[in-house]
Scaffold this motif. Structure first.
Motif, PDB file in Angstrom:
ATOM      1  N   SER A   1       0.834  -1.203   0.000  1.00  0.00           N
ATOM      2  CA  SER A   1       0.000   0.000   0.000  1.00  0.00           C
ATOM      3  C   SER A   1       0.872   1.257   0.000  1.00  0.00           C
ATOM      4  O   SER A   1       2.068   1.213   0.312  1.00  0.00           O
ATOM      5  CB  SER A   1      -0.893   0.010   1.245  1.00  0.00           C
ATOM      6  N   PHE A   2       0.249   2.360  -0.347  1.00  0.00           N
ATOM      7  CA  PHE A   2       0.975   3.628  -0.351  1.00  0.00           C
ATOM      8  C   PHE A   2       1.478   3.961   1.047  1.00  0.00           C
ATOM      9  O   PHE A   2       2.605   4.421   1.211  1.00  0.00           O
ATOM     10  CB  PHE A   2       0.076   4.742  -0.893  1.00  0.00           C
ATOM     11  N   LYS A   3       0.658   3.704   2.058  1.00  0.00           N
ATOM     12  CA  LYS A   3       1.069   3.961   3.436  1.00  0.00           C
ATOM     13  C   LYS A   3       2.294   3.128   3.798  1.00  0.00           C
ATOM     14  O   LYS A   3       3.208   3.610   4.468  1.00  0.00           O
ATOM     15  CB  LYS A   3      -0.068   3.687   4.411  1.00  0.00           C
ATOM     16  N   ALA A   4       2.324   1.879   3.335  1.00  0.00           N
ATOM     17  CA  ALA A   4       3.485   1.029   3.605  1.00  0.00           C
ATOM     18  C   ALA A   4       4.742   1.601   2.946  1.00  0.00           C
ATOM     19  O   ALA A   4       5.831   1.560   3.534  1.00  0.00           O
ATOM     20  CB  ALA A   4       3.230  -0.391   3.119  1.00  0.00           C
ATOM     21  N   TYR A   5       4.595   2.128   1.723  1.00  0.00           N
ATOM     22  CA  TYR A   5       5.727   2.792   1.068  1.00  0.00           C
ATOM     23  C   TYR A   5       6.230   3.937   1.944  1.00  0.00           C
ATOM     24  O   TYR A   5       7.431   4.071   2.189  1.00  0.00           O
ATOM     25  CB  TYR A   5       5.312   3.357  -0.300  1.00  0.00           C
ATOM     26  N   LEU A   6       5.312   4.787   2.403  1.00  0.00           N
ATOM     27  CA  LEU A   6       5.703   5.931   3.225  1.00  0.00           C
ATOM     28  C   LEU A   6       6.329   5.486   4.544  1.00  0.00           C
ATOM     29  O   LEU A   6       7.302   6.095   5.002  1.00  0.00           O
ATOM     30  CB  LEU A   6       4.509   6.844   3.472  1.00  0.00           C
ATOM     31  N   ASP A   7       5.792   4.422   5.137  1.00  0.00           N
ATOM     32  CA  ASP A   7       6.371   3.897   6.382  1.00  0.00           C
ATOM     33  C   ASP A   7       7.803   3.417   6.146  1.00  0.00           C
ATOM     34  O   ASP A   7       8.694   3.665   6.961  1.00  0.00           O
ATOM     35  CB  ASP A   7       5.521   2.769   6.942  1.00  0.00           C
ATOM     36  N   ASN A   8       8.028   2.715   5.028  1.00  0.00           N
ATOM     37  CA  ASN A   8       9.376   2.226   4.702  1.00  0.00           C
ATOM     38  C   ASN A   8      10.332   3.380   4.431  1.00  0.00           C
ATOM     39  O   ASN A   8      11.496   3.335   4.836  1.00  0.00           O
ATOM     40  CB  ASN A   8       9.338   1.295   3.481  1.00  0.00           C
ATOM     41  N   ILE A   9       9.842   4.402   3.757  1.00  0.00           N
ATOM     42  CA  ILE A   9      10.670   5.581   3.481  1.00  0.00           C
ATOM     43  C   ILE A   9      11.049   6.264   4.783  1.00  0.00           C
ATOM     44  O   ILE A   9      12.198   6.652   4.990  1.00  0.00           O
ATOM     45  CB  ILE A   9       9.937   6.555   2.530  1.00  0.00           C
ATOM     46  N   GLN A  10      10.091   6.393   5.698  1.00  0.00           N
ATOM     47  CA  GLN A  10      10.378   7.034   6.983  1.00  0.00           C
ATOM     48  C   GLN A  10      11.377   6.202   7.784  1.00  0.00           C
ATOM     49  O   GLN A  10      12.283   6.756   8.415  1.00  0.00           O
ATOM     50  CB  GLN A  10       9.098   7.245   7.786  1.00  0.00           C
TER      51      GLN A  10
END
Length: 72
Positions: A2-11
């Motif tokens: 998910s997009f949120k998972a992408y953002l979590d991984n980036i963070q």
């Protein structure tokens, strides 16, 4: 993923939240807060993200989408 998972991984990788990437984009003249600044191409943002944060292409494109305002 998910997009949120992408953002979590980036963070997790960079230590920067989506709000901090919004500020980063504004500070560098890539975005206005309501979308990309006039004349800015995704490739320039992707190159900066790869160079500055070591992001891969997919994760960098997720930040581009965030800066465009297409994702929250």
């Amino acid at each position: 993923m998910s997009f949120k998972a992408y953002l979590d991984n980036i963070q997790a990788k960079t230590g920067k939240s989506p709000d901090q990437f919004h500020k980063w984009g504004k500070d560098r003249g890539f975005s206005t807060g309501a979308g990309l600044a006039a004349g800015v191409k995704a490739g320039a943002i992707v190159a900066a993200l790869k160079d500055e944060f070591g992001l891969g292409h997919g994760h960098a494109m997720a930040i581009v989408a965030l800066l465009k305002g297409k994702a929250s």
